[in-house]
Design an enzyme around this catalytic site. Structure first.
Site, mmCIF file in Angstrom:
data_model
loop_
_atom_site.group_PDB
_atom_site.id
_atom_site.type_symbol
_atom_site.label_atom_id
_atom_site.label_comp_id
_atom_site.label_asym_id
_atom_site.label_seq_id
_atom_site.Cartn_x
_atom_site.Cartn_y
_atom_site.Cartn_z
ATOM 1 C CG ASP A 14 49.474 36.270 33.617
ATOM 2 O OD1 ASP A 14 49.768 35.072 33.459
ATOM 3 O OD2 ASP A 14 49.079 37.010 32.698
ATOM 4 C CE LYS A 42 44.712 31.998 38.281
ATOM 5 N NZ LYS A 42 45.365 33.135 37.586
ATOM 6 C CG HIS A 85 49.322 28.305 38.122
ATOM 7 N ND1 HIS A 85 48.325 27.484 38.594
ATOM 8 C CD2 HIS A 85 48.707 29.302 37.459
ATOM 9 C CE1 HIS A 85 47.143 27.978 38.224
ATOM 10 N NE2 HIS A 85 47.358 29.071 37.535
#
Length: 434
Positions: A13, A16, A41
């Site tokens: 988390d 990325k 994501h």
């Protein structure tokens, strides 16, 4: 080297996907190499939010996306995600997505087993219950189904028999309902024509890309502290999350991976169970969670919050081979009177500078904290290092010193371009940074 591997440097988390999306502007291919739809994501582009799980983050920019053999692929979840992206105007076709023919399939029986195993544990691990772990167990147990099996109905049926024979014995032993082959086989055969057009020899595609000088971003999911070998075991995922996992999980030589960019928040979060030495409880932890929007992308679960642990980050960087750091969410710390870094541990009264392997020892660690003055001026949307409050710059420099890794970029807001770039991760063969 023109390639970059993006690795989560904490417990996941870290943002990325946001970093991969930024890198994708100058890349040709974005390749996922581990995990499954237990990863989430989030990208914010021009005010529109894209939530990805299996799809490589580069697809939002229209770059070629690759799902490697190291990914556990739930075909139902993938098709649903493709549908959600189409509703947002991003059309995922075989022209922009390739899936390794040897990627492992996640099946409904895996989700049922995941839930049953979690219920049986005296102390739950806090899995996402998506079936990822059991699917990887089948992979290493040599009874898993793979994407290429969808093209061979008779073989698929025979392999499914073997898989269900194994799992149904376990389910019956617990008094649970066994799975029937026909409904599952029928669903797989119905999805096969939708999945197979994406099937490819990913190893060859990536080798050709390297030979022709194309740039590849290898996108990792989860993070070093969730690695099955190097994380805080047993509170880990079931795949290799470090940079070396990109080689085995995408089918490319380790020597061709390029630079490794580790992503870390300027504070720390963790989802689920497991030790978290720098965790902050009470009102301060709640404030970090609220200001950082610290809730799971796919699960909605609240994340545990704490101060950045530079001991953990330094150890992760060494294990994962991280060359540069990307720090995210600097703006979340705006307005705090004081901020802290964990710069050491005390274990049974002794000062140590490493994270022990033992879960029992990790649970007994006490943080050694270093205080920094906070800042009242906002950093949100700042895109130049010189415009940062001096206290924020001092924190970044301290992180570099404690971890021993240079900071390449810092994000200051949710939008794609809310970032300060200090050392661009891509580098031409002649050493010129671009």
């Amino acid at each position: 080297m023109s390639n970059v591997v993006v690795v989560g440097a904490q417990w996941g988390d870290e943002g990325k996907g946001r970093i991969v999306d930024w890198l994708a502007e100058k890349a040709d291919i974005v390749a996922r190499y581990n995990g499954g739809h237990n990863a989430g994501h989030t990208l914010v582009v021009d005010g529109r939010t894209y939530k990805l799980a299996l799809l490589p983050s580069g697809v939002v920019r229209g770059k070629l996306g690759v799902i490697g053999n190291g990914v556990a692929l739930d075909p139902e979840a993938l098709l649903a995600e493709i549908g959600r992206m189409a509703a947002l105007g991003v059309h995922v076709t075989p022209d922009v997505l390739r899936i390794a023919e040897t990627a492992t399939l996640v099946l409904p029986v895996h989700r049922a087993i995941d839930a049953a195993q979690e219920r049986l544990r005296a102390k739950p691990l806090g899995t996402t219950l998506r079936g990822i772990g059991p699917a990887y167990e089948d992979k290493v147990g040599r009874r898993g189904l793979r994407v290429c099996d969808l093209a061979e109905p008779e073989l698929l049926a025979a392999k499914l028999d073997v898989l269900l024979e194994h799992h149904n014995a376990w389910l019956r032993g617990l008094g649970l309902e066994p799975f029937q082959r026909e409904p599952m086989l029928s669903d797989l055969l119905a999805m096969a024509p939708k999945i197979l057009p994406f099937k490819a020899r990913v190893w060859q595609l990536l080798d050709d890309a390297h030979s022709s000088g194309k740039r590849v971003v290898f996108e990792g999911s989860q993070a070093v502290m969730l690695d099955v070998d190097w994380g805080s075991y047993p509170y880990v995922t079931s795949s290799s999350t470090i940079a070396a996992g990109a080689a085995s999980g995408a089918g490319i030589a380790a020597s061709k991976l390029g630079r490794v960019l580790g992503v870390s928040k300027v504070y720390a979060t963790r989802v689920g169970e497991g030790p978290f030495t720098s965790e902050v409880d009470g009102a301060l932890g709640d404030l970090l969670r609220q200001r950082g929007g610290e809730y799971g992308v796919n699960t909605g679960r609240p994340r545990r919050c704490g101060w950045l642990d530079t001991v953990q980050l330094r150890q992760s960087s060494k294990v994962a081979g991280i060359d540069l750091l990307a720090l995210t969410k600097l703006d979340v710390l705006d307005g705090f009177d004081s901020v802290y870094l964990c710069v050491g541990y005390e274990l049974d009264g002794e000062r140590i500078d490493y994270m022990p392997a033992s879960d029992a020892e990790q649970q007994r660690l006490q943080p050694v904290l270093r205080r920094f003055d906070g800042w009242q001026r906002t950093t949100r949307g700042v895109r130049s290092y010189s415009e940062l409050p001096p206290q924020a710059a001092a924190l970044i420099e301290a992180i570099e010193q404690e971890v021993g890794i240079a900071v390449a970029m810092v994000t200051t807001g949710p939008e794609r371009d809310d970032a300060i770039v200090l050392r661009p991760p891509f580098e031409d063969a002649d050493g010129r940074k671009v």
